[in-house]
Motif scaffolding. Structure first.
Motif, PDB file in Angstrom:
ATOM      1  N   TYR A  32      43.803  41.015  26.080  1.00 19.00           N
ATOM      2  CA  TYR A  32      43.401  39.622  26.285  1.00 19.00           C
ATOM      3  C   TYR A  32      44.313  38.892  27.272  1.00 19.00           C
ATOM      4  CZ  TYR A  32      39.653  39.132  22.902  1.00 19.00           C
ATOM      5  OH  TYR A  32      38.467  39.221  22.267  1.00 19.00           O
ATOM      6  N   LEU A  33      45.575  39.318  27.323  1.00 20.55           N
ATOM      7  CA  LEU A  33      46.565  38.559  28.092  1.00 20.55           C
ATOM      8  C   LEU A  33      46.208  38.359  29.564  1.00 20.55           C
ATOM      9  CD1 LEU A  33      49.961  39.605  26.505  1.00 20.55           C
ATOM     10  CD2 LEU A  33      48.718  37.453  26.316  1.00 20.55           C
ATOM     11  N   PRO A  34      45.828  39.432  30.290  1.00 17.61           N
ATOM     12  CA  PRO A  34      45.528  39.213  31.707  1.00 17.61           C
ATOM     13  C   PRO A  34      44.390  38.214  31.934  1.00 17.61           C
ATOM     14  CG  PRO A  34      45.736  41.549  31.241  1.00 17.61           C
ATOM     15  CD  PRO A  34      45.730  40.846  29.918  1.00 17.61           C
ATOM     16  N   ILE A  35      43.548  38.011  30.921  1.00 18.20           N
ATOM     17  CA  ILE A  35      42.442  37.077  31.086  1.00 18.20           C
ATOM     18  C   ILE A  35      42.920  35.644  31.007  1.00 18.20           C
ATOM     19  CG2 ILE A  35      40.300  36.249  30.019  1.00 18.20           C
ATOM     20  CD1 ILE A  35      39.690  39.073  29.269  1.00 18.20           C
ATOM     21  N   ILE A  36      43.801  35.365  30.044  1.00 21.47           N
ATOM     22  CA  ILE A  36      44.173  33.972  29.859  1.00 21.47           C
ATOM     23  C   ILE A  36      45.426  33.573  30.626  1.00 21.47           C
ATOM     24  CG2 ILE A  36      43.020  33.346  27.712  1.00 21.47           C
ATOM     25  CD1 ILE A  36      45.241  34.505  26.184  1.00 21.47           C
ATOM     26  N   ILE A  37      46.150  34.550  31.145  1.00 18.52           N
ATOM     27  CA  ILE A  37      47.383  34.189  31.845  1.00 18.52           C
ATOM     28  C   ILE A  37      47.010  33.503  33.177  1.00 18.52           C
ATOM     29  CG2 ILE A  37      47.781  36.239  33.289  1.00 18.52           C
ATOM     30  CD1 ILE A  37      50.646  36.217  31.980  1.00 18.52           C
ATOM     31  N   PRO A  38      47.676  32.407  33.529  1.00 18.77           N
ATOM     32  CA  PRO A  38      47.367  31.754  34.813  1.00 18.77           C
ATOM     33  C   PRO A  38      47.660  32.712  35.968  1.00 18.77           C
ATOM     34  CG  PRO A  38      48.774  30.365  33.453  1.00 18.77           C
ATOM     35  CD  PRO A  38      48.716  31.684  32.783  1.00 18.77           C
ATOM     36  N   ASP A  39      46.832  32.648  37.006  1.00 21.31           N
ATOM     37  CA  ASP A  39      47.005  33.662  38.063  1.00 21.31           C
ATOM     38  C   ASP A  39      48.326  33.530  38.794  1.00 21.31           C
ATOM     39  OD1 ASP A  39      46.051  31.364  39.109  1.00 21.31           O
ATOM     40  OD2 ASP A  39      44.293  32.234  40.102  1.00 21.31           O
ATOM     41  N   VAL A  40      48.900  32.325  38.801  1.00 19.47           N
ATOM     42  CA  VAL A  40      50.206  32.171  39.444  1.00 19.47           C
ATOM     43  C   VAL A  40      51.245  33.024  38.724  1.00 19.47           C
ATOM     44  CG1 VAL A  40      52.107  30.560  39.797  1.00 19.47           C
ATOM     45  CG2 VAL A  40      49.795  29.902  40.424  1.00 19.47           C
ATOM     46  N   THR A  41      51.207  32.982  37.391  1.00 19.30           N
ATOM     47  CA  THR A  41      52.161  33.764  36.611  1.00 19.30           C
ATOM     48  C   THR A  41      51.982  35.254  36.860  1.00 19.30           C
ATOM     49  OG1 THR A  41      51.904  32.075  34.940  1.00 19.30           O
ATOM     50  CG2 THR A  41      53.088  34.044  34.304  1.00 19.30           C
ATOM     51  N   MET A  42      50.749  35.676  36.845  1.00 21.72           N
ATOM     52  CA  MET A  42      50.468  37.091  37.081  1.00 21.72           C
ATOM     53  C   MET A  42      50.936  37.485  38.490  1.00 21.72           C
ATOM     54  SD  MET A  42      47.858  39.338  35.478  1.00 21.72           S
ATOM     55  CE  MET A  42      47.319  40.976  35.948  1.00 21.72           C
ATOM     56  N   ALA A  43      50.731  36.582  39.435  1.00 23.73           N
ATOM     57  CA  ALA A  43      51.155  36.857  40.812  1.00 23.73           C
ATOM     58  C   ALA A  43      52.664  37.047  40.884  1.00 23.73           C
ATOM     59  CB  ALA A  43      50.712  35.718  41.726  1.00 23.73           C
ATOM     60  N   VAL A  44      53.383  36.158  40.199  1.00 22.11           N
ATOM     61  CA  VAL A  44      54.844  36.249  40.183  1.00 22.11           C
ATOM     62  C   VAL A  44      55.282  37.573  39.566  1.00 22.11           C
ATOM     63  CG1 VAL A  44      56.912  35.272  39.122  1.00 22.11           C
ATOM     64  CG2 VAL A  44      55.203  33.759  40.156  1.00 22.11           C
ATOM     65  N   MET A  45      54.667  37.903  38.423  1.00 14.26           N
ATOM     66  CA  MET A  45      55.009  39.141  37.738  1.00 14.26           C
ATOM     67  C   MET A  45      54.856  40.339  38.662  1.00 14.26           C
ATOM     68  SD  MET A  45      53.017  38.324  34.187  1.00 14.26           S
ATOM     69  CE  MET A  45      52.552  40.022  33.993  1.00 14.26           C
ATOM     70  N   LEU A  46      53.714  40.399  39.342  1.00 13.60           N
ATOM     71  CA  LEU A  46      53.436  41.571  40.171  1.00 13.60           C
ATOM     72  C   LEU A  46      54.298  41.586  41.435  1.00 13.60           C
ATOM     73  CD1 LEU A  46      49.637  41.624  39.482  1.00 13.60           C
ATOM     74  CD2 LEU A  46      51.209  43.494  38.974  1.00 13.60           C
ATOM     75  N   LEU A  47      54.597  40.397  41.957  1.00 16.77           N
ATOM     76  CA  LEU A  47      55.475  40.326  43.126  1.00 16.77           C
ATOM     77  C   LEU A  47      56.840  40.930  42.803  1.00 16.77           C
ATOM     78  CD1 LEU A  47      56.297  39.165  45.978  1.00 16.77           C
ATOM     79  CD2 LEU A  47      57.085  37.147  44.742  1.00 16.77           C
ATOM     80  N   LEU A  48      57.416  40.454  41.673  1.00 16.54           N
ATOM     81  CA  LEU A  48      58.742  40.957  41.302  1.00 16.54           C
ATOM     82  C   LEU A  48      58.674  42.446  41.009  1.00 16.54           C
ATOM     83  CD1 LEU A  48      60.136  38.090  39.043  1.00 16.54           C
ATOM     84  CD2 LEU A  48      60.378  38.441  41.492  1.00 16.54           C
ATOM     85  N   PHE A  49      57.612  42.846  40.320  1.00 16.49           N
ATOM     86  CA  PHE A  49      57.461  44.255  39.955  1.00 16.49           C
ATOM     87  C   PHE A  49      57.406  45.132  41.197  1.00 16.49           C
ATOM     88  CE2 PHE A  49      54.451  47.802  39.265  1.00 16.49           C
ATOM     89  CZ  PHE A  49      55.160  48.521  38.327  1.00 16.49           C
ATOM     90  N   PHE A  50      56.575  44.740  42.163  1.00 14.64           N
ATOM     91  CA  PHE A  50      56.432  45.586  43.346  1.00 14.64           C
ATOM     92  C   PHE A  50      57.681  45.540  44.223  1.00 14.64           C
ATOM     93  CE2 PHE A  50      51.700  45.322  42.619  1.00 14.64           C
ATOM     94  CZ  PHE A  50      51.566  46.665  42.334  1.00 14.64           C
ATOM     95  N   SER A  51      58.397  44.421  44.231  1.00 18.47           N
ATOM     96  CA  SER A  51      59.620  44.454  45.039  1.00 18.47           C
ATOM     97  C   SER A  51      60.668  45.354  44.401  1.00 18.47           C
ATOM     98  CB  SER A  51      60.226  43.067  45.293  1.00 18.47           C
ATOM     99  OG  SER A  51      59.532  42.088  44.640  1.00 18.47           O
ATOM    100  N   GLU A  52      60.746  45.307  43.048  1.00 18.64           N
ATOM    101  CA  GLU A  52      61.684  46.211  42.379  1.00 18.64           C
ATOM    102  C   GLU A  52      61.279  47.665  42.616  1.00 18.64           C
ATOM    103  OE1 GLU A  52      64.568  45.858  40.755  1.00 18.64           O
ATOM    104  OE2 GLU A  52      64.498  43.774  41.424  1.00 18.64           O
ATOM    105  N   ALA A  53      59.960  47.918  42.468  1.00 15.10           N
ATOM    106  CA  ALA A  53      59.464  49.282  42.641  1.00 15.10           C
ATOM    107  C   ALA A  53      59.700  49.750  44.080  1.00 15.10           C
ATOM    108  CB  ALA A  53      57.988  49.360  42.283  1.00 15.10           C
ATOM    109  N   ALA A  54      59.509  48.838  45.029  1.00 12.23           N
ATOM    110  CA  ALA A  54      59.707  49.211  46.432  1.00 12.23           C
ATOM    111  C   ALA A  54      61.175  49.555  46.685  1.00 12.23           C
ATOM    112  CB  ALA A  54      59.253  48.087  47.354  1.00 12.23           C
ATOM    113  N   ASN A  55      62.082  48.834  45.990  1.00 11.12           N
ATOM    114  CA  ASN A  55      63.507  49.152  46.118  1.00 11.12           C
ATOM    115  C   ASN A  55      63.775  50.574  45.665  1.00 11.12           C
ATOM    116  OD1 ASN A  55      64.218  46.722  47.116  1.00 11.12           O
ATOM    117  ND2 ASN A  55      64.866  45.852  45.142  1.00 11.12           N
ATOM    118  N   ILE A  56      63.096  50.974  44.604  1.00 12.86           N
ATOM    119  CA  ILE A  56      63.356  52.295  44.037  1.00 12.86           C
ATOM    120  C   ILE A  56      62.609  53.383  44.802  1.00 12.86           C
ATOM    121  CG2 ILE A  56      63.156  53.731  41.961  1.00 12.86           C
ATOM    122  CD1 ILE A  56      63.270  51.068  40.355  1.00 12.86           C
ATOM    123  N   PHE A  57      61.287  53.165  44.998  1.00 11.50           N
ATOM    124  CA  PHE A  57      60.479  54.246  45.562  1.00 11.50           C
ATOM    125  C   PHE A  57      60.278  54.108  47.066  1.00 11.50           C
ATOM    126  CE2 PHE A  57      59.033  53.676  41.153  1.00 11.50           C
ATOM    127  CZ  PHE A  57      59.421  54.904  40.649  1.00 11.50           C
ATOM    128  N   GLY A  58      60.534  52.931  47.602  1.00 13.33           N
ATOM    129  CA  GLY A  58      60.412  52.742  49.039  1.00 13.33           C
ATOM    130  C   GLY A  58      58.993  52.889  49.562  1.00 13.33           C
TER     131      GLY A  58
END
Lengths: 301, 355, 274
Positions: free
Chosen positions: C109-135
Motif C-alpha cells: 500500500y505504501l507506494p500508493i499513498i506516499i507523496p511522489d516527492v518523498t518517493m522521488a527523494v528516496m529513489l534519488l538517494l538510493f540510486f546515488s548510493e548505488a552508483a557510488n558502489i556499482f558505478g
C-alpha cells in the motif's frame, strides 16, 4: 510459473496423517511465499532500502562537498523550528487543509446526489469523474496556467465584468485552485463508494423517526459515510502537502510549499540531509494518518 | 461387496477446532446417501475430504477399496456438484460440461458427443451455446449435474445442491435427482441442512453435529428411533421429557409420574423420552382408553393454533409444555385454552434416548 | 439493498447545480486548452485564427519526439514487469497464506499513498548510493526501475480486487474436474482475472506516462521523458507548442480511459454470474 502452481511434489503418503497434512500446509505456504517473493524483494530493494537511506541521510552532516555520512546529528530536524521553515510548514498545512475542505464541500453533495441516481446514470457520471482522474496531472495544471495567464480567458473575463485585471496566477489562490482541480476525483471516488454502500432504508427510517433532513444527514448519512470522508481526505491532504508540480506551475516565489521546498534541497540547494528530514516529516504525516484510518476500521483507500 | 466410500477414523482439524472428529462411515455402491446437520457440523468438510478439496488430518478414506486420502482432487474418481454450482462464467454450457473430459485428454469429438448426451439427459438440448448467466437457477443446476456426471464418476458428491432454488423448483428437482440416481445406479452423496430433503430423498442418512457422527440409518430409523437427544430434536418436531429409567419397561418423569417406555438401559440412567406431537392423542379427562393408562398424562390446554389441516395444542403438564398435533378433520372435539384434558399415546410411539 | 431515495426539490436543485459546477470545473479548462492549441497566435491566451502549426512544430521538434519515444519505451517496459510481478503477488496474497503476509500487504500500500516527492527523494538517494558502489549512470534503467516500484502496487491491488470478486469455488471445481493446478489457473483463473490484469496494465502505463517528479529525480543525460520535457518548457515560459504537446498527451490519456472502460464493460459482463 508452471512450477510455482504445481503443488503435487514429493510428499509420499498413502493414508492421511497429521504429518502429511502439515507437510501439505507447509508446501502451500512456501508456494505462496515463493509467489510473493519477486514483488516482495523488488519493493524491499527499491522501496524499503531507499526509505532507510532517507532516514539515515536525515541524520548526516552537510559539508561543502556534499553530504558526509558521519558525524551523526539531529541538526536537520532542529531546523524544522526555524522561522522560515516553520512558515513553509504552516503555509503548506493551511493550503492542504483548505484544499481538502473545498474538495469535501464539492465532492460530498456530488457523491450523494450521484448515489441517488439510477444505475445507468450513476455509471455515466462515474465515467466523467474517471476521465480527469486518468488525465495527465501536469497537463491539467498547465490548462489553468493558460486560463489564468496574463491576457488569458480569466483576465479577459474579469475585465469584461469590470473587476479589473484581477491577477490570480502565482498566488496561493491559484495553487489551491490547481490542487483542488488535481485531487477532486480522489475525494469523489471514495466518498461515492462509501455512500453508495449505505442502505437507503436507513435514511427513510430516520425520517420516519422524526429526523429532519439535516438531522438525518447529521446522525445517519454522515456517520455511515465517515470511512469515505476520511479516506478521501487522506488521499487529498497528503499529496497536497507534498505538492510540487502545482506550485511550480501556478504558484509564485512567495508560495513555496513543503513539496517544492524539499525538491529545492536536492536539485538546487544540495542540502540533502535537510531535504531528507523534510521528506521524513511528510512521510510521517502520511503514515500517521493512514494508521489512524485503518485503526478506526477503514478498510481500503 | 466393496463400499463405494469407506471412511475410517477420519479427523479434520483446523487449528484447534475439530471440524470432523474421528468418524467411521461406509457408503454402499448405488446408494443415495445424505449427510445432514446444522451448519458447521462438519458435513461439508467430510464431503470436501471425499472430493479431495481438503486433506484429512488423519484417518483412512477409501473409494472402492482404494486409499485416496492423500490424492489431489484431480486424481480421484469422484465429481462434485458445488453449492451455487460454481459454473465457469466465461464458458458456454457445452464448454462447461465438456471441461472434465478435455482435462482428461479425451479427444474433442468424443468429448463433444458425450457432453451433448449429458446435456440431453438433463433436458438442456438447444442451450449448449448459452453462458451460465443466461440460464435460470434450475437450468444452472442441471448444467452443474451434467458437468459432473459426464465424467462417469464412481461417486457423485453434491453440496447443498438444491439450496439456491425456490421451494417449488426444489421439490421438483428432488424427484428428478432421485430418478436420475436410480437410472444411473451411481452413489450420490449429498450434503444438506434441510431434514425434510434428507428424509424424502435419501436411502440412508448420516446425522452430524459438532464434527461427530451421531447416527447413520434409514430415514425411518432416524425419525422414529433417534439415537440421542440431539437427533430426536433436530429431525422433525418432538417433545423431550426428562426422565430416569426404572426398569426395562418403565421410566419415571421428574415429577414422579411413571410411564411405560420400553428401553434397554440400566435402571437409574438419565434419559429423555421423545414423543412426536402427531403421535399424541388428546381428549377430555377420564376418557383415556384402558390400554393407554400407563402412557398418558393430564394437563390443561394453554393455547391452540389452527393450521387448516391440523390443530396444534400446547398442553401444560405441570412442569412442562407438551406440543400435541391433532387431525383437524377427524377430531371429535376441539379444545380451548383452559380446558382440562388428558393426552395419551401408543406405547410403541414413544422413544427413549440416553442423555 | 434499496438505493438512497431522492431528496426534496430545493435541496435537489442545489445538488444538481453542484453537479454541473463540478463537471464544468473538470472540463472547461481542458476544453480551453484544446481550443487554444489551434490558435494562430504566439500569445497563448489569445485567439488568432485556426492553425495546425503548433502540432507541426511538435512533429518537427526532435527534442519533443525523442522525449515521447523515451516515455513510451519506459512505459512499455515498466508496465510489463509491473504486471507480471503485481499479478503473481496478487495471487499469492489472495489465495495463499504465508509468513510475513501482513507485512507484505502493508508494504504494497505504501507506494500508493506516499507523496511522489518523498518517493522521488528516496529513489534519488538510493540510486546515488548505488552508483557510488556499482558505478552506473542514471537513465533508462533507473527511471524504469523507479516506475516499476510504484506500479507494482497499483497492478496488484486492481488484480487482487478482481480475484477477490471471483468465487474461489471455481478453481476447486476445475481441479475436481481433473484439471491440474496449472490447468485450473490457465483455463479458469486467468481468463476471469484478465480484465483486472488489463485494467492494472493500463493504470501502470498511464502512471508511467504521467510521472514528472520521480522521473526528474532519477533521470540521467539523454533520458528526458515527455512530461519532464514539458515541465521544463513550462517553467521557462508558456508557449503554444506546450499547448499542442499537452493536447496530444490529453488525447493519449483519453484513449487509455476508453480502453479501460471497454475492459470494465467486459468485466461487468463476465462477472454477472458471481
Amino acid at each position: 510459473m508452471t512450477a510455482t502452481l504445481e503443488p503435487e511434489a514429493s510428499i509420499d503418503a498413502d493414508v492421511a496423517t497429521p504429518e502429511f497434512e502439515a507437510a501439505r500446509e507447509q508446501q502451500k505456504r512456501r508456494q505462496g511465499l515463493f509467489m510473493a517473493l519477486p514483488a516482495y524483494l523488488y519493493l524491499f530493494v527499491f522501496f524499503v532500502i531507499p526509505l532507510v537511506i532517507v532516514i539515515v541521510y536525515s541524520f548526516a552532516t552537510r559539508t561543502r562537498f556534499g553530504t558526509e555520512l558521519s558525524g551523526w546529528n539531529i541538526d536537520s530536524y532542529r531546523r524544522l523550528g526555524d522561522p522560515l521553515v516553520r512558515d513553509i510548514l504552516l503555509r503548506s498545512t493551511t493550503l492542504a487543509v483548505i484544499t481538502t475542505l473545498i474538495c469535501l464541500l464539492l465532492a460530498y453533495p456530488f457523491a450523494y446526489y450521484m448515489s441517488t441516481r439510477s444505475e445507468k446514470t450513476r455509471n455515466l457520471m462515474l465515467v466523467f469523474v474517471m476521465i480527469p482522474f486518468w488525465t495527465n496531472f501536469l497537463v491539467r495544471n498547465y490548462a489553468w496556467r493558460v486560463i489564468l495567464g496574463s491576457d488569458g480567458p480569466y483576465s479577459r473575463l474579469s475585465e469584461a465584468i469590470g473587476f479589473g485585471e484581477g491577477r490570480l496566477l502565482f498566488t496561493n489562490v491559484a495553487v489551491i485552485l490547481g490542487l483542488v482541480y488535481g485531487f477532486l476525483p480522489f475525494m469523489i471516488l471514495p466518498l461515492y463508494a462509501a455512500i453508495e454502500r449505505i442502505d437507503g432504508r436507513l435514511l427513510e427510517a430516520s425520517r420516519d423517526l422524526y429526523a429532519s433532513g439535516f438531522q438525518s444527514f447529521r446522525h445517519v448519512l454522515l456517520p455511515l459515510s465517515m470511512p469515505g470522508v476520511v479516506a478521501g481526505s487522506i488521499l487529498v491532504f497528503v499529496p497536497s502537502l507534498g505538492a510540487y508540480v502545482t506550485p511550480a506551475i501556478l504558484g509564485g516565489a512567495k508560495t513555496t510549499l513543503l513539496g517544492s521546498y524539499i525538491v529545492t534541497q536536492f536539485l538546487s540547494a544540495r542540502d540533502w540531509p535537510f531535504g531528507a528530514a523534510l521528506s521524513f516529516v511528510l512521510m510521517a504525516v502520511m503514515l500517521t494518518s493512514t494508521i489512524v484510518y485503518f485503526r478506526k476500521g477503514g478498510r481500503t483507500l | 461387496m466393496t463400499a463405494a466410500v469407506d471412511i475410517k477414523g477420519v479427523t479434520k482439524r483446523f487449528d484447534d477446532v475439530y471440524a470432523v472428529d474421528d468418524i467411521d462411515l461406509s457408503i454402499a455402491d448405488g446408494e443415495f446417501f445424505a449427510m445432514l446437520g446444522p451448519s458447521g457440523c462438519g458435513k461439508t468438510t467430510t464431503l470436501r475430504m471425499i472430493a479431495g478439496l481438503e486433506f484429512p488430518t488423519m484417518g483412512s478414506l477409501k473409494i472402492f477399496g482404494e486409499e485416496v486420502g492423500t490424492l489431489p482432487p484431480n486424481k480421484r474418481p469422484v465429481n462434485t456438484v458445488f453449492q451455487n454450482y460454481a459454473l465457469f462464467p466465461h464458458m458456454s454450457v457445452l464448454d462447461n460440461v465438456s471441461f472434465g473430459l478435455r482435462m482428461n485428454k479425451v479427444d474433442k469429438t468424443t468429448a463433444a458427443k458425450k457432453a451433448h448426451e449429458l446435456i440431453e439427459l438433463v433436458q438442456l438440448s438447444g442451450m449448449e451455446k448459452r453462458r451460465p448467466s443466461q440460464l435460470s437457477g434450475g437450468q444452472q443446476q442441471r448444467v452443474a449435474l451434467a458437468r459432473a456426471l459426464v465424467n462417469e464418476p464412481k461417486v457423485l458428491l453434491l453440496d447443498e445442491p438444491l439450496g439456491a432454488l425456490d421451494l417449488k423448483l426444489r421439490q421438483e428437482m428432488q424427484g428428478e435427482l432421485k430418478s436420475l440416481q436410480r437410472e444411473l445406479g451411481v452413489s450420490f452423496v449429498f450434503v444438506t441442512h434441510d431434514q425434510e430433503e434428507a428424509l424424502t430423498m435419501a436411502d440412508r442418512i448420516a446425522v452430524m453435529h459438532n464434527g461427530k457422527l451421531l447416527q447413520v440409518g434409514t430415514p425411518e430409523d432416524i425419525y422414529e428411533r433417534p439415537a440421542n437427544r440431539f437427533v430426536a430434536d433436530f429431525i422433525g418436531q418432538t417433545n423431550l421429557l426428562d426422565a430416569v429409567v426404572e426398569d426395562d419397561d418403565m421410566i419415571i418423569l421428574e415429577n414422579g409420574t411413571r410411564l411405560m417406555a420400553p428401553n434397554p438401559l440400566p435402571p437409574g440412567t438419565k434419559v429423555a423420552m421423545s414423543l412426536r406431537p402427531e403421535a399424541v392423542d388428546i381428549g377430555p379427562r377420564g376418557t383415556v382408553p384402558a390400554e393407554h393408562q400407563k402412557t398418558s398424562l393430564e394437563g390443561v390446554v394453554e393455547s391452540m393454533t389452527y393450521l387448516g389441516h391440523a390443530l396444534d395444542y400446547t398442553v401444560k403438564i405441570g412442569w412442562i409444555d407438551l406440543e400435541v398435533r391433532a387431525d383437524a378433520v377427524h377430531a371429535e372435539q376441539r379444545f380451548q385454552p383452559g380446558d382440562e384434558v388428558a393426552v395419551w399415546w401408543d406405547r410403541t410411539s414413544d422413544w427413549v434416548v440416553a442423555d | 439493498m434499496s438505493g438512497i431515495t431522492e431528496p426534496r426539490s430545493t435541496t435537489k436543485r442545489v445538488l444538481q447545480a453542484n453537479i454541473w459546477l463540478v463537471y464544468l470545473f473538470f472540463y472547461a479548462p481542458i476544453l480551453v486548452l484544446v481550443i487554444y492549441s489551434f490558435s494562430d497566435s504566439r500569445n497563448v491566451g489569445a485567439w488568432g485564427g485556426f492553425t495546425l502549426d503548433w502540432y507541426r512544430d511538435f512533429g518537427d521538434s526532435s527534442a519533443a519526439k525523442g522525449a515521447l519515444s523515451n516515455s513510451l519505451k519506459i512505459a512499455v517496459v515498466s508496465t510489463i514487469v509491473a504486471v507480471v510481478l503485481g499479478t503473481i503477488s496478487a495471487l499469492a496474497l489472495e489465495r495463499f497464506t504465508f509468513r510475513g503476509k501482513q507485512v507484505f500487504d502493508a508494504l504494497l500500500y505504501l507506494p500508493i499513498i506516499i507523496p511522489d516527492v518523498t518517493m522521488a527523494v528516496m529513489l534519488l538517494l538510493f540510486f546515488s548510493e548505488a552508483a557510488n558502489i556499482f558505478g552506473f549512470s542514471k537513465g533508462f534503467a533507473t527511471i524504469t526501475l523507479s516506475h516499476i516500484a510504484f506500479s507494482i502496487s497499483f497492478v496488484s491491488i486492481v488484480v487482487r480486487a478482481r480475484l477477490a470478486g471471483m468465487d474461489d469455488k471455481l478453481e476447486e471445481a476445475a481441479v475436481d474436474l481433473y484439471a491440474t493446478k496449472w490447468q485450473a489457473f490457465r483455463h479458469v483463473t486467468l481468463p476471469l482475472i484478465m480484465p483486472g490484469i488489463i485494467g492494472g496494465a493500463l493504470l501502470a502505463f498511464t502512471l508511467s506516462l504521467d510521472d514528472v517528479v520521480i522521473t526528474e529525480f532519477v533521470t540521467g543525460p539523454g533520458w528526458t521523458t515527455l512530461p519532464v520535457y514539458v515541465f521544463g518548457l513550462i517553467r521557462k515560459g508558456v508557449t503554444p507548442l506546450i499547448n499542442a504537446i499537452s493536447v496530444v498527451m490529453l488525447v493519449a490519456s483519453m484513449g487509455l480511459v476508453a480502453l479501460s472502460l471497454l475492459t470494465d464493460r467486459a468485466r461487468g459482463e463476465s462477472a454477472e454470474i458471481e
